[in-house]
Write an enzyme that holds these catalytic residues in place. Structure first.
Site, mmCIF file in Angstrom:
data_model
loop_
_atom_site.group_PDB
_atom_site.id
_atom_site.type_symbol
_atom_site.label_atom_id
_atom_site.label_comp_id
_atom_site.label_asym_id
_atom_site.label_seq_id
_atom_site.Cartn_x
_atom_site.Cartn_y
_atom_site.Cartn_z
ATOM 1 N N LYS A 1 39.048 29.377 62.346
ATOM 2 C CA LYS A 1 40.425 29.011 61.799
ATOM 3 C C LYS A 1 39.975 29.307 60.217
ATOM 4 O O LYS A 1 39.088 29.329 59.412
ATOM 5 C CB LYS A 1 40.503 27.608 61.759
ATOM 6 C CG LYS A 1 40.261 26.902 63.338
ATOM 7 C CD LYS A 1 40.696 25.429 63.667
ATOM 8 C CE LYS A 1 40.167 24.884 64.846
ATOM 9 N NZ LYS A 1 38.678 24.570 64.689
ATOM 10 N N ASP B 1 35.010 26.363 70.165
ATOM 11 C CA ASP B 1 35.921 26.189 68.935
ATOM 12 C C ASP B 1 35.227 25.912 67.618
ATOM 13 O O ASP B 1 34.437 24.967 67.405
ATOM 14 C CB ASP B 1 36.767 24.775 68.936
ATOM 15 C CG ASP B 1 37.953 24.516 68.171
ATOM 16 O OD1 ASP B 1 38.773 25.553 67.930
ATOM 17 O OD2 ASP B 1 37.804 23.755 67.067
ATOM 18 N N TYR C 1 33.785 24.149 59.020
ATOM 19 C CA TYR C 1 32.719 23.324 59.653
ATOM 20 C C TYR C 1 31.426 23.484 59.141
ATOM 21 O O TYR C 1 30.591 22.920 59.265
ATOM 22 C CB TYR C 1 32.624 23.328 61.197
ATOM 23 C CG TYR C 1 34.265 23.029 61.572
ATOM 24 C CD1 TYR C 1 35.051 22.441 61.014
ATOM 25 C CD2 TYR C 1 34.364 23.349 63.198
ATOM 26 C CE1 TYR C 1 36.369 21.830 61.821
ATOM 27 C CE2 TYR C 1 35.604 23.115 63.593
ATOM 28 C CZ TYR C 1 36.578 22.290 62.923
ATOM 29 O OH TYR C 1 37.726 21.864 63.527
ATOM 30 N N HIS D 1 44.322 26.923 59.771
ATOM 31 C CA HIS D 1 43.954 25.402 60.011
ATOM 32 C C HIS D 1 44.955 24.450 59.916
ATOM 33 O O HIS D 1 45.245 23.528 60.613
ATOM 34 C CB HIS D 1 42.746 25.277 59.337
ATOM 35 C CG HIS D 1 41.577 24.479 59.918
ATOM 36 N ND1 HIS D 1 40.200 24.566 59.716
ATOM 37 C CD2 HIS D 1 41.755 23.154 60.540
ATOM 38 C CE1 HIS D 1 39.398 23.454 60.233
ATOM 39 N NE2 HIS D 1 40.618 22.714 61.223
HETATM 40 N N1 LIG Z 1 42.402 21.714 64.173
HETATM 41 C C1 LIG Z 1 41.920 20.604 63.526
HETATM 42 O O1 LIG Z 1 42.576 20.522 62.514
HETATM 43 C C2 LIG Z 1 40.642 19.946 64.166
HETATM 44 C C3 LIG Z 1 40.599 18.554 63.682
HETATM 45 C C4 LIG Z 1 39.706 17.921 64.334
HETATM 46 C C5 LIG Z 1 38.819 18.482 65.225
HETATM 47 N N2 LIG Z 1 38.955 19.848 65.663
HETATM 48 C C6 LIG Z 1 38.339 20.414 66.819
HETATM 49 O O2 LIG Z 1 38.295 19.468 67.823
HETATM 50 C C7 LIG Z 1 36.961 19.187 68.335
HETATM 51 C C8 LIG Z 1 36.977 17.792 68.768
HETATM 52 O O3 LIG Z 1 37.376 16.929 68.137
HETATM 53 P P1 LIG Z 1 36.239 15.801 67.252
HETATM 54 O O4 LIG Z 1 35.044 16.319 67.236
HETATM 55 O O5 LIG Z 1 36.926 15.392 66.177
HETATM 56 O O6 LIG Z 1 36.355 14.518 68.378
HETATM 57 P P2 LIG Z 1 36.142 14.081 69.790
HETATM 58 O O7 LIG Z 1 35.976 15.350 70.576
HETATM 59 O O8 LIG Z 1 37.259 13.412 70.358
HETATM 60 O O9 LIG Z 1 34.935 13.130 69.669
HETATM 61 C C9 LIG Z 1 33.698 13.676 69.474
HETATM 62 C C10 LIG Z 1 32.614 12.399 69.516
HETATM 63 O O10 LIG Z 1 32.659 12.120 70.677
HETATM 64 C C11 LIG Z 1 31.288 11.797 71.433
HETATM 65 N N3 LIG Z 1 31.145 12.328 72.569
HETATM 66 C C12 LIG Z 1 31.280 13.471 73.147
HETATM 67 N N4 LIG Z 1 31.370 13.675 74.676
HETATM 68 C C13 LIG Z 1 31.312 12.156 75.030
HETATM 69 C C14 LIG Z 1 31.162 11.683 76.194
HETATM 70 N N5 LIG Z 1 31.538 12.260 77.449
HETATM 71 N N6 LIG Z 1 31.114 10.368 76.168
HETATM 72 C C15 LIG Z 1 31.013 9.359 74.902
HETATM 73 N N7 LIG Z 1 31.329 9.959 73.544
HETATM 74 C C16 LIG Z 1 31.353 11.439 73.855
HETATM 75 C C17 LIG Z 1 30.436 12.922 70.197
HETATM 76 O O11 LIG Z 1 29.259 12.488 70.127
HETATM 77 P P3 LIG Z 1 27.540 13.351 70.649
HETATM 78 O O12 LIG Z 1 28.017 14.769 70.103
HETATM 79 O O13 LIG Z 1 26.772 12.534 70.268
HETATM 80 O O14 LIG Z 1 27.965 13.601 72.174
HETATM 81 C C18 LIG Z 1 31.229 12.634 69.289
HETATM 82 O O15 LIG Z 1 30.760 11.735 68.297
HETATM 83 C C19 LIG Z 1 36.173 19.378 66.992
HETATM 84 O O16 LIG Z 1 34.805 19.325 67.207
HETATM 85 C C20 LIG Z 1 36.934 20.692 66.418
HETATM 86 O O17 LIG Z 1 36.136 21.605 66.954
HETATM 87 C C21 LIG Z 1 40.009 20.515 64.957
#
Ligand SMILES: NC(=O)c1ccc[n+]([C@@H]2O[C@H](COP(=O)([O-])OP(=O)(O)OC[C@H]3O[C@@H](n4cnc5c(N)ncnc54)[C@H](OP(=O)(O)O)[C@@H]3O)[C@@H](O)[C@H]2O)c1
Length: 314
Positions: free
Chosen positions: A81, A47, A52, A114
């Site tokens: 996006k 993704d 980003y 997005h």
């Molecule tokens: N469409 C939109 O508007 C939108 C908005 C937000 C996000 N997104 C997409 O969704 C993806 C995921 O959301 P997000 O990055 O915001 O949040 P998330 O995936 O809920 O959380 C990421 C965080 O969790 C940690 N993590 C990962 N695996 C873990 C595990 N097994 N145990 C404990 N901690 C863990 C990561 O750290 P480490 O990297 O150190 O492991 C990072 O700090 C984004 O990266 C992006 O691609 C889209």
């Protein structure tokens, strides 16, 4: 054991892998290695987003992997996006071409709008002044998205952060020639989105859940963030029963809702952990507990834009 498919069919005729790697805030020098490792161990869905600002590093790695030859382009499902500054219909194809060039690809598997709100092309990408808003109708933007499919630049197109009413404007008013295949929205136990997921399912739109882990570490230290379910001792203990971590319990719970998830990590152990979720079942009482965590609290609010005509979370 109840089997959860590893891919979901899209209304475009393509399939989306249920687990993908998120890349938001995956920094330079880390994101490429994370993508490379993820693909090595079996991830096929990555993704990305123009916003980003890391597509070039991802593209470098994708080229390396595809040149090496053991993984073919058609094995991968790459998402990117369109950011809010580029909602004018005539900018959509151009901005996808820019992302494709950074990603070293000739087509994208899924291109998403997005957010529904548009900003002026030359404004800051996260403006702090309403004079930067445009009221370009996202239905116009969609026409540009359809042109991406017509030109063979996108296999599927979709939405992100669109609410029911906004989706209905495409479908009921028949404002679209090509239906949205996906709506990417925040989904985690604090915000399980069962209503919006059901609404999308009835319209053959697959939901991808972002922030599936509730940004666990940040949620402890960021004022206003809902506390991630990964930090709930009850969920940690639950995991021990299955020989799994809290993250795996939460991701398993989410994919059982019939959605795709895109946990972000740049850590090899956690990247691996986040895809090892197809080999256990949650007991009904554990599912009930996770259901009970649905407080409706949201992480990604973009609340600064709440007065924008097309702000989705009223
Ligand atoms: N469409 C939109 O508007 C939108 C908005 C937000 C996000 N997104 C997409 O969704 C993806 C995921 O959301 P997000 O990055 O915001 O949040 P998330 O995936 O809920 O959380 C990421 C965080 O969790 C940690 N993590 C990962 N695996 C873990 C595990 N097994 N145990 C404990 N901690 C863990 C990561 O750290 P480490 O990297 O150190 O492991 C990072 O700090 C984004 O990266 C992006 O691609 C889209």
């Amino acid at each position: 054991m109840s089997t959860i498919p590893t891919v979901l069919p899209l209304n475009s005729g393509h399939e989306i892998p249920v687990v993908g790697l998120g890349t938001y805030k995956s920094s330079s020098g880390e994101v490429g290695e994370a993508v490379k490792y993820a693909i090595q161990i079996g991830y096929r869905h990555i993704d990305c987003a123009w916003m980003y600002a890391n597509e070039a590093e991802i593209g470098h790695v994708l080229k390396e992997i595809l040149d090496e030859g053991s993984i073919k382009r058609e094995d991968l499902f790459i998402v990117t996006k369109l950011w809010n500054n580029f909602h004018a219909r005539e900018l959509v194809v151009e901005k996808l071409k820019e992302s494709l060039s950074l990603l070293n690809l000739t087509y994208i598997d899924l291109y998403l709008i997005h957010w529904p709100m548009g900003f002026k092309e030359n404004a800051d990408p996260l403006p702090n002044d309403p004079s930067a808003y445009t009221d370009i109708d996202y239905v116009e933007t969609w026409k540009g998205m359809e042109e991406c499919v017509d030109q063979g630049l996108a296999k599927s197109i979709g939405l992100s952060n669109f609410n029911e009413e906004q989706i209905t404007r495409y479908l009921v008013l028949e404002n679209c020639r090509i239906r949205p295949a996906v709506n990417q929205i925040e989904v985690n136990p604090n915000l399980n989105q069962k209503d919006l997921i059901g609404f999308c399912k009835e319209r053959e739109i697959v939901v991808t859940g972002y922030c599936p882990l509730g940004r666990a570490a940040q949620s402890q230290v960021t004022p206003g963030y809902p506390v991630s379910t990964l930090l709930d001792q009850k969920v940690v203990e639950m995991g021990k029963k299955y020989g799994k971590t809290a993250a795996q319990v939460v991701l398993r719970y989410l994919i059982s809702l019939g959605i795709a998830v895109i946990p972000k990590s740049v850590n090899e152990n956690r990247i691996q952990e986040n895809i090892q979720i197809f080999d256990f079942d949650l007991d009904p009482e554990d599912i009930s507990y996770l259901d009970s965590r649905n407080t409706g609290q949201r992480i990604a609010t973009l609340v600064a834009y709440k007065d924008h005509k097309y702000y989705p979370f009223r």
